[in-house]
Design an enzyme around this catalytic site. Structure first.
Site, PDB file in Angstrom:
ATOM      1  CE  LYS A   3      26.722  20.683  22.078  1.00  0.00           C
ATOM      2  NZ  LYS A   3      25.536  19.908  21.723  1.00  0.00           N
ATOM      3  CG  ASP A  38      24.848  17.745  18.614  1.00  0.00           C
ATOM      4  OD1 ASP A  38      25.148  16.670  19.163  1.00  0.00           O
ATOM      5  OD2 ASP A  38      25.135  18.859  19.094  1.00  0.00           O
TER       6      ASP A  38
END
Ligand code: ATR
Length: 277
Positions: free
Chosen positions: A71, A107
């Site tokens: 990420k 997210d």
């Protein structure tokens, strides 16, 4: 839906990726909407990430999700990222348009949608205590600031990591200790403590009351020690399944342009989580 020459392919890059519940969730959504799309897991080592991202272009994939450990690494390898992604410093969804790779962080949005859905709570005006200062904590803290939380307290084992988030988030964020807990409206566990049997953050029941909403980003096990303690003290609690669902739904909508079929995705996700337990 049979796979043919027009099937659009998306997937997830991670290492490990064997236990991901995302393929089940997305493939169920494609089937429900009759879309000729397919979501696949790809085990990608960090040393191959750049080549794999190039592969999106070369192979004509429609996009990917990124999970551990990619990420943060991926951020510098994309053509475009929006402001929130830059402040978070992590990207979990990649889309492609005109040959350019664009990074998103679903997210963050997934968290706020889950909080709204689970607790009927808007982040605006809310005092939030975040436990942890890794990637998940950072996405949550940046989102809380963006939505106008009244205070963002970050408590972490290593205070320097909390300070780094405070610098990224700005003046409503503060490094804190667990002593802030009684004053918080929303408590979020964004550490990895709770994933394993016997894990304990050591928060006593007397810290919690009925006025608290307690959210754990962990979804397996379904009830961590933190959630059990808080629930028994009268707090409202929720695990991370909703955040996982809504980050996936947002990615689905970015890729397909269609509204995500939430209840289908939720059922498939739940079954995959339970099946993987
Ligand atoms: P993610 O990207 O999923 O958020 P991460 O970046 O590895 O994961 O972050 C894990 C978080 O859990 C960190 O805040 C870590 O604390 P440190 O910054 O001190 O490393 C926290 N954490 C992990 N194990 C912990 C433990 N045993 N006790 C307290 N905090 C812990």
């Amino acid at each position: 839906m049979g796979i043919d020459g027009t099937t659009k392919i998306v997937g997830i890059f991670g290492a490990p990726v064997a236990h991901t519940a995302s393929p089940a969730m997305h493939n169920a959504a494609f089937a429900a909407l009759g879309l000729n799309w397919l979501y696949l897991p790809f085990h990608v080592e960090p040393s191959h990430l750049r080549a794999a991202l190039d592969g999106i272009r070369c192979l004509g994939l429609a996009g990917v999700n990124l999970t551990v450990p990619h990420k943060v690494l991926a951020l510098a390898m994309l053509d475009d990222v929006d402001d929130e992604v830059r402040r978070i410093g992590a990207v979990n969804t990649v889309s492609i348009a005109d040959g350019r790779l664009r990074g998103h962080n679903t997210d963050a949005a997934g968290f706020s949608t889950a909080i709204q859905e689970e607790f009927g709570l808007s982040l605006r005006g809310t005092r939030v205590l975040i436990l942890g200062a890794g990637g998940a904590a950072r996405a949550i803290a940046v989102r809380c600031a963006g939505e106008g939380a009244a205070a963002i307290w970050i408590a972490n084992r290593t205070p320097a990591n909390a300070e780094s988030i405070v610098r990224a988030v700005g003046d409503r964020a503060h490094v804190a200790s667990l002593r802030s807990l009684p004053e918080a409206d929303l408590v979020v566990n964004a550490t990895s403590v709770g994933l394993h049997e016997g894990d304990s953050l050591g928060l006593p029941a007397k810290f919690f009351s009925a006025r608290h909403c307690v959210f754990d980003t962990i979804y397996r096990p379904a009830e961590t020690e933190l959630l059990r303690t808080a629930r028994q003290a009268g707090a409202r609690v929720a695990n991370g399944t909703g955040m996982l669902l809504h980050q996936g739904a947002r990615a689905f909508e970015i890729w397909t342009g269609e509204k995500a079929p939430l209840s289908v995705m939720r059922d498939a996700l739940q079954a995959a989580i339970e099946g993987n337990a």
